[in-house]
Design a protein around this motif. Structure first.
Motif, short mmCIF file in Angstrom:
data_model
loop_
_atom_site.label_atom_id
_atom_site.label_comp_id
_atom_site.label_asym_id
_atom_site.label_seq_id
_atom_site.Cartn_x
_atom_site.Cartn_y
_atom_site.Cartn_z
N THR A 14 0.82 -1.22 0.00
CA THR A 14 0.00 0.00 0.00
C THR A 14 0.86 1.27 0.00
OG1 THR A 14 -0.16 -0.01 2.42
CG2 THR A 14 -1.90 -1.16 1.20
N SER A 15 2.15 1.16 -0.25
CA SER A 15 3.04 2.32 -0.24
C SER A 15 2.87 3.16 -1.49
CB SER A 15 4.50 1.87 -0.13
OG SER A 15 4.90 1.22 -1.34
N TYR A 16 3.32 4.42 -1.41
CA TYR A 16 3.29 5.30 -2.57
C TYR A 16 4.24 4.80 -3.65
CZ TYR A 16 3.58 9.51 -5.44
OH TYR A 16 3.56 10.39 -6.49
N ALA A 17 5.40 4.29 -3.25
CA ALA A 17 6.38 3.81 -4.22
C ALA A 17 5.80 2.71 -5.11
CB ALA A 17 7.63 3.29 -3.50
N THR A 18 4.92 1.89 -4.53
CA THR A 18 4.31 0.79 -5.27
C THR A 18 3.06 1.23 -6.03
OG1 THR A 18 5.12 -0.71 -3.56
CG2 THR A 18 3.42 -1.58 -5.01
N ASN A 19 2.42 2.32 -5.60
CA ASN A 19 1.13 2.73 -6.15
C ASN A 19 1.15 4.15 -6.70
OD1 ASN A 19 -0.80 0.40 -5.24
ND2 ASN A 19 0.42 0.89 -3.43
N SER A 20 2.09 4.42 -7.58
CA SER A 20 2.19 5.76 -8.16
C SER A 20 2.38 5.70 -9.67
CB SER A 20 3.34 6.53 -7.50
OG SER A 20 4.54 5.80 -7.54
N SER A 21 1.82 4.68 -10.29
CA SER A 21 1.97 4.55 -11.75
C SER A 21 1.20 5.65 -12.49
CB SER A 21 1.52 3.17 -12.22
OG SER A 21 0.15 2.96 -11.92
N LEU A 22 0.09 6.13 -11.92
CA LEU A 22 -0.63 7.21 -12.59
C LEU A 22 0.20 8.49 -12.60
CD1 LEU A 22 -4.21 8.09 -12.91
CD2 LEU A 22 -2.83 9.84 -11.79
N GLN A 23 0.84 8.77 -11.47
CA GLN A 23 1.72 9.94 -11.42
C GLN A 23 2.87 9.80 -12.41
OE1 GLN A 23 0.42 8.29 -8.88
NE2 GLN A 23 -0.13 9.66 -7.19
N ARG A 24 3.34 8.58 -12.57
CA ARG A 24 4.40 8.31 -13.55
C ARG A 24 3.92 8.60 -14.97
NH1 ARG A 24 8.97 5.12 -13.23
NH2 ARG A 24 9.80 4.34 -15.21
N LYS A 25 2.67 8.22 -15.24
CA LYS A 25 2.10 8.47 -16.57
C LYS A 25 1.97 9.98 -16.82
CE LYS A 25 -1.62 6.93 -19.64
NZ LYS A 25 -0.73 6.21 -20.55
N VAL A 26 1.61 10.73 -15.79
CA VAL A 26 1.52 12.18 -15.93
C VAL A 26 2.89 12.76 -16.26
CG1 VAL A 26 1.09 14.34 -14.67
CG2 VAL A 26 -0.50 12.44 -14.44
N ILE A 27 3.93 12.30 -15.57
CA ILE A 27 5.29 12.77 -15.83
C ILE A 27 5.67 12.55 -17.29
CG2 ILE A 27 7.74 12.29 -15.37
CD1 ILE A 27 6.86 11.74 -12.42
N MET A 28 5.29 11.39 -17.84
CA MET A 28 5.64 11.09 -19.24
C MET A 28 4.79 11.90 -20.21
SD MET A 28 8.18 9.28 -18.74
CE MET A 28 8.56 9.00 -20.49
N GLU A 29 3.54 12.18 -19.83
CA GLU A 29 2.67 13.02 -20.68
C GLU A 29 3.22 14.45 -20.76
OE1 GLU A 29 -0.22 12.47 -22.41
OE2 GLU A 29 -0.12 10.31 -22.04
N VAL A 30 3.78 14.92 -19.65
CA VAL A 30 4.28 16.29 -19.57
C VAL A 30 5.66 16.42 -20.24
CG1 VAL A 30 5.03 18.08 -17.94
CG2 VAL A 30 2.91 16.83 -17.52
N LYS A 31 6.32 15.30 -20.45
CA LYS A 31 7.72 15.31 -20.92
C LYS A 31 7.91 16.15 -22.18
CE LYS A 31 11.50 12.24 -22.22
NZ LYS A 31 11.91 10.83 -22.46
N THR A 32 7.04 15.99 -23.17
CA THR A 32 7.19 16.72 -24.43
C THR A 32 7.05 18.22 -24.23
OG1 THR A 32 6.29 14.84 -25.65
CG2 THR A 32 6.32 16.96 -26.78
N ILE A 33 6.07 18.64 -23.42
CA ILE A 33 5.87 20.06 -23.14
C ILE A 33 7.07 20.62 -22.40
CG2 ILE A 33 4.37 21.73 -21.98
CD1 ILE A 33 2.16 19.53 -22.18
N LEU A 34 7.57 19.84 -21.45
CA LEU A 34 8.74 20.25 -20.68
C LEU A 34 9.95 20.44 -21.60
CD1 LEU A 34 9.68 20.68 -17.74
CD2 LEU A 34 10.27 18.26 -17.66
#
Length: 365
Positions: A16-36
């Protein structure tokens, strides 16, 4: 009123940790990558050759997502430097979150990260932790070249102060904004966001170098018309638990989530009024609350039950510390089990999604 020491994600690497359950946040990071990348190119191209880049990630939390963000930024700056014949840069990276954040989980990932940096040959990289709230000073004047923050600035420094009148809670039965919240509650939440965000901008202005930049991604909303949030659904579950005698009504009525999802217009309004930064780019995009589920389950057929469990699980990793502080640890399993079941029903009739706001700001001279 939430205290700063519980405004952190769930640590460790357990189920139940954040490290194990943060794939959505990871997807956001990759979505923002091009704009960044597009905006970093413009920013770095206007700078003279720099020996050492000082980069700070604000609200880094724990787990692999932080190092993914840093890796992306290092690659972008290195590639631009090579094209401009500026030579290989050196990077000093500062990871920031509140004092109670689980920095050790990130530190355990650093040996492999350093090896990857070495293999990619992007330049030397040194990583340090800078604990403390980003609603306070973190660095000396004119020090940081680039501030990055992903999914942190919708967290307030505290819940709004003025949600009780004559001893009675104004947002009774709710733990966040809802359609039944009176206008005074909306006003209190916005005023708290306005104070916090303006102060954040003033502090970062002092800490950035003259041509410094910031890239910020956080959860917003489109308008007052549609207030459907997972916090609100957690509130519905807590109301059920009050009726079952598992939660005291007084505790529910006095609890308010220290989060605010601003509209793009509100964000522009605060930046313009504060006056320290030029808003170079703003973009919004929507993402479903279970956007990364199909990738996580490796091709299994996804049904409503799985979707509800997935959304509940990663929100547990985000919300559990603050909920434990107010309602106790013993109800957490039951609370999130009920949340998963309620989400299972709601996603059949409602579209549960986030509106993401991306800002790229430069220091106004």
């Amino acid at each position: 009123m939430a205290k700063e020491n519980v405004l952190h994600m769930k640590g460790g690497v357990g189920e139940t940790s954040y490290a194990t359950n943060s794939s959505l946040q990871r997807k956001v990071i990759m979505e923002v990558k091009t704009i960044l990348e597009e905006n970093i190119i413009l920013s770095v191209s206007n700078k003279s050759a720099k020996g050492c880049w000082k980069i700070a990630d604000l609200g880094c939390s724990s787990g692999p997502n932080t190092l993914l963000s840093i890796s992306n930024i290092l690659d972008m700056i290195h590639n631009i430097n090579m094209k401009l014949n500026h030579g290989k840069p050196v990077f000093q990276v500062y990871l920031n979150d509140v004092f109670e954040n689980d920095f050790n989980t990130i530190f355990n990932l650093l040996p492999d990260f350093y090896q990857q940096v070495k293999e990619k040959n992007v330049g030397e990289c040194f990583i340090s932790a800078t604990p403390g709230s980003f609603y306070g000073r973190l660095f000396p004047n004119n020090y940081i070249d680039f501030f990055h923050s992903s999914y942190s600035l919708h967290w307030l420094s505290q819940a709004p102060k003025h949600l009780v009148k004559n001893g009675e809670p104004l947002n009774k039965g709710n733990i966040y904004l809802s359609k039944t919240s009176p206008p005074s509650v909306y006003e209190a939440y916005f005023k708290q966001f306005e104070r916090d965000f303006q102060y954040f901008l003033k502090l970062r202005f002092k800490e950035l170098v003259l041509d410094g930049v910031m890239a910020l991604t956080f959860i917003g909303r489109e308008s007052h018309d549609k207030i459907i949030s997972v916090q609100g659904i957690v509130g519905m579950v807590l109301n059920e638990m009050v009726l079952e005698g598992l939660v005291k009504k007084e505790k529910l009525d006095m609890f308010d989530f220290p989060i605010y999802h601003p509209t793009e217009e509100e964000v522009r309004q605060v930046i313009e009024a504060e006056g320290s930064f030029i808003l170079q780019k703003v973009k919004t995009f929507k993402m479903a609350c279970d956007a990364n589920l199909q990738e996580d389950v490796n091709g299994y057929v996804v049904d409503s039950k799985m979707r509800g469990e997935f959304i509940a699980k990663y929100h547990r990793a985000v919300f559990e510390p603050i909920l434990i502080a107010s309602f106790g640890e013993n109800i957490m399993d039951e609370l999130f089990l009920k949340l998963a079941k309620m989400l299972e029903k709601l996603i059949e009739i409602e579209t549960l999604e986030f509106t993401n706001i991306i800002l790229f700001l430069t220091k106004d001279h």
